[in-house]
Design a protein around this motif. Structure first.
Motif, PDB file in Angstrom:
ATOM      1  N   ALA A  34      13.410   1.018   7.166  1.00 22.91           N
ATOM      2  CA  ALA A  34      13.521   2.304   7.857  1.00 22.91           C
ATOM      3  C   ALA A  34      12.660   3.366   7.174  1.00 22.91           C
ATOM      4  CB  ALA A  34      14.980   2.759   7.906  1.00 22.91           C
ATOM      5  N   GLN A  35      12.662   3.376   5.835  1.00 22.27           N
ATOM      6  CA  GLN A  35      11.825   4.334   5.100  1.00 22.27           C
ATOM      7  C   GLN A  35      10.345   4.039   5.314  1.00 22.27           C
ATOM      8  OE1 GLN A  35      13.471   3.802   1.096  1.00 22.27           O
ATOM      9  NE2 GLN A  35      13.862   6.007   1.071  1.00 22.27           N
ATOM     10  N   ALA A  36       9.980   2.773   5.256  1.00 23.42           N
ATOM     11  CA  ALA A  36       8.581   2.377   5.441  1.00 23.42           C
ATOM     12  C   ALA A  36       8.098   2.778   6.830  1.00 23.42           C
ATOM     13  CB  ALA A  36       8.426   0.874   5.227  1.00 23.42           C
ATOM     14  N   ALA A  37       8.933   2.546   7.836  1.00 19.47           N
ATOM     15  CA  ALA A  37       8.560   2.893   9.209  1.00 19.47           C
ATOM     16  C   ALA A  37       8.380   4.404   9.350  1.00 19.47           C
ATOM     17  CB  ALA A  37       9.625   2.386  10.191  1.00 19.47           C
ATOM     18  N   ARG A  38       9.307   5.176   8.796  1.00 20.96           N
ATOM     19  CA  ARG A  38       9.190   6.641   8.869  1.00 20.96           C
ATOM     20  C   ARG A  38       7.947   7.135   8.150  1.00 20.96           C
ATOM     21  NH1 ARG A  38      14.518   9.760   7.223  1.00 20.96           N
ATOM     22  NH2 ARG A  38      13.359   9.476   5.336  1.00 20.96           N
ATOM     23  N   ALA A  39       7.672   6.601   6.973  1.00 26.54           N
ATOM     24  CA  ALA A  39       6.509   7.028   6.193  1.00 26.54           C
ATOM     25  C   ALA A  39       5.207   6.698   6.910  1.00 26.54           C
ATOM     26  CB  ALA A  39       6.525   6.373   4.805  1.00 26.54           C
ATOM     27  N   ALA A  40       5.193   5.596   7.647  1.00 23.63           N
ATOM     28  CA  ALA A  40       3.983   5.181   8.366  1.00 23.63           C
ATOM     29  C   ALA A  40       3.869   5.830   9.743  1.00 23.63           C
ATOM     30  CB  ALA A  40       3.966   3.658   8.511  1.00 23.63           C
ATOM     31  N   GLY A  73       6.161  -2.323  -0.299  1.00 24.73           N
ATOM     32  CA  GLY A  73       5.535  -1.605  -1.392  1.00 24.73           C
ATOM     33  C   GLY A  73       4.639  -0.485  -0.872  1.00 24.73           C
ATOM     34  N   PHE A  74       4.135   0.319  -1.795  1.00 22.98           N
ATOM     35  CA  PHE A  74       3.251   1.432  -1.446  1.00 22.98           C
ATOM     36  C   PHE A  74       2.040   0.941  -0.654  1.00 22.98           C
ATOM     37  CE2 PHE A  74      -0.422   4.107  -2.327  1.00 22.98           C
ATOM     38  CZ  PHE A  74       0.065   5.330  -1.905  1.00 22.98           C
ATOM     39  N   VAL A 154       0.541   9.237   2.521  1.00 17.30           N
ATOM     40  CA  VAL A 154       1.633   8.300   2.245  1.00 17.30           C
ATOM     41  C   VAL A 154       2.303   8.674   0.925  1.00 17.30           C
ATOM     42  CG1 VAL A 154       2.196   5.889   1.709  1.00 17.30           C
ATOM     43  CG2 VAL A 154       0.673   6.412   3.611  1.00 17.30           C
ATOM     44  N   GLU A 155       1.507   8.994  -0.100  1.00 15.44           N
ATOM     45  CA  GLU A 155       2.074   9.408  -1.384  1.00 15.44           C
ATOM     46  C   GLU A 155       3.000  10.606  -1.218  1.00 15.44           C
ATOM     47  OE1 GLU A 155      -1.270   8.234  -4.742  1.00 15.44           O
ATOM     48  OE2 GLU A 155      -1.368  10.212  -3.798  1.00 15.44           O
ATOM     49  N   THR A 156       2.525  11.619  -0.502  1.00 10.32           N
ATOM     50  CA  THR A 156       3.303  12.836  -0.294  1.00 10.32           C
ATOM     51  C   THR A 156       4.601  12.532   0.445  1.00 10.32           C
ATOM     52  OG1 THR A 156       1.284  14.151  -0.234  1.00 10.32           O
ATOM     53  CG2 THR A 156       3.248  15.151   0.717  1.00 10.32           C
ATOM     54  N   THR A 157       4.523  11.721   1.483  1.00  4.84           N
ATOM     55  CA  THR A 157       5.708  11.360   2.255  1.00  4.84           C
ATOM     56  C   THR A 157       6.726  10.631   1.383  1.00  4.84           C
ATOM     57  OG1 THR A 157       4.376  11.174   4.256  1.00  4.84           O
ATOM     58  CG2 THR A 157       6.536  10.113   4.293  1.00  4.84           C
ATOM     59  N   LEU A 158       6.255   9.681   0.580  1.00  7.23           N
ATOM     60  CA  LEU A 158       7.174   8.920  -0.264  1.00  7.23           C
ATOM     61  C   LEU A 158       7.774   9.787  -1.372  1.00  7.23           C
ATOM     62  CD1 LEU A 158       5.316   5.499  -0.493  1.00  7.23           C
ATOM     63  CD2 LEU A 158       7.287   6.109   0.918  1.00  7.23           C
TER      64      LEU A 158
END
Length: 181
Positions: A34-40, A73-74, A154-158
């Motif tokens: 869920a986090q990966a999907a939101r970040a992308a 992963g990142f 992506v860095e900022t979002t994570l």
């Protein structure tokens, strides 16, 4: 100074000097689906489909049966976001698969200076200004995606996700402490 020393100095200079606040680029650190999907910027359904069709698979931990949780992963999240951008521009999934293979081969540290270019039919991984100019000079309509810019997004979002998560954990810990007192 030997050639080995010069190589060692060159390697040292490419390392990050400041890492405060940056997400871990360690292959052991993972983000849930869920986090990966939101970040992308994609849906969980897209994430699941891309994992099942092996377009972008989680590298930290894959699904291993019912109830297991994938960890991305990142690098995975960066590739997910790039795939989304390419899809939004109308590139075919077949060409995106080729581009993803090229990205995997390039490695994360080299991607900051990379630009994904496309003429609408093919995707090219350009690592120098000369390559970009050569592609543009062919006279076809071209667009580009600066991978370094997407990497920073992506860095900022994570970082934001990690901050929100630690705030939630602190709040949860406070509630538990209040109940036990």
């Amino acid at each position: 100074m030997t050639a080995h020393d010069a190589l060692g100095e060159q390697k040292f200079s490419t390392e990050l000097l400041f890492t405060d606040g940056l997400p871990e680029m360690d292959d052991e650190v993972g983000y849930r689906g869920a986090q990966a999907a939101r970040a992308a910027g994609i849906t969980y359904r897209q994430l699941d489909y891309w994992a099942r069709t092996e377009l972008v698979e989680p590298t930290v931990r894959g699904a291993s049966g019912s109830g297991s949780q994938r960890l991305y992963g990142f690098r995975d999240i960066l590739v997910l976001k790039l795939v989304k951008r390419l899809l939004d521009t109308g590139i075919s999934l077949q060409q995106i698969r080729i581009a993803v293979d090229q990205l995997r081969a390039a490695g994360i540290r080299d991607l900051a200076g990379t630009t994904l270019m496309s003429d609408g039919a093919s995707v090219y991984l350009c690592t120098s200004n000369d390559e970009v100019i050569d592609l543009v000079s062919r006279g076809q309509g071209v667009f580009g995606i600066a991978v370094g810019k997407v990497l920073r997004e992506v860095e900022t979002t994570l970082i934001d996700f990690d901050a929100q998560q630690s705030d939630q954990m602190d709040e949860l810990a406070a509630r538990r402490a209040a109940r036990s007192a």
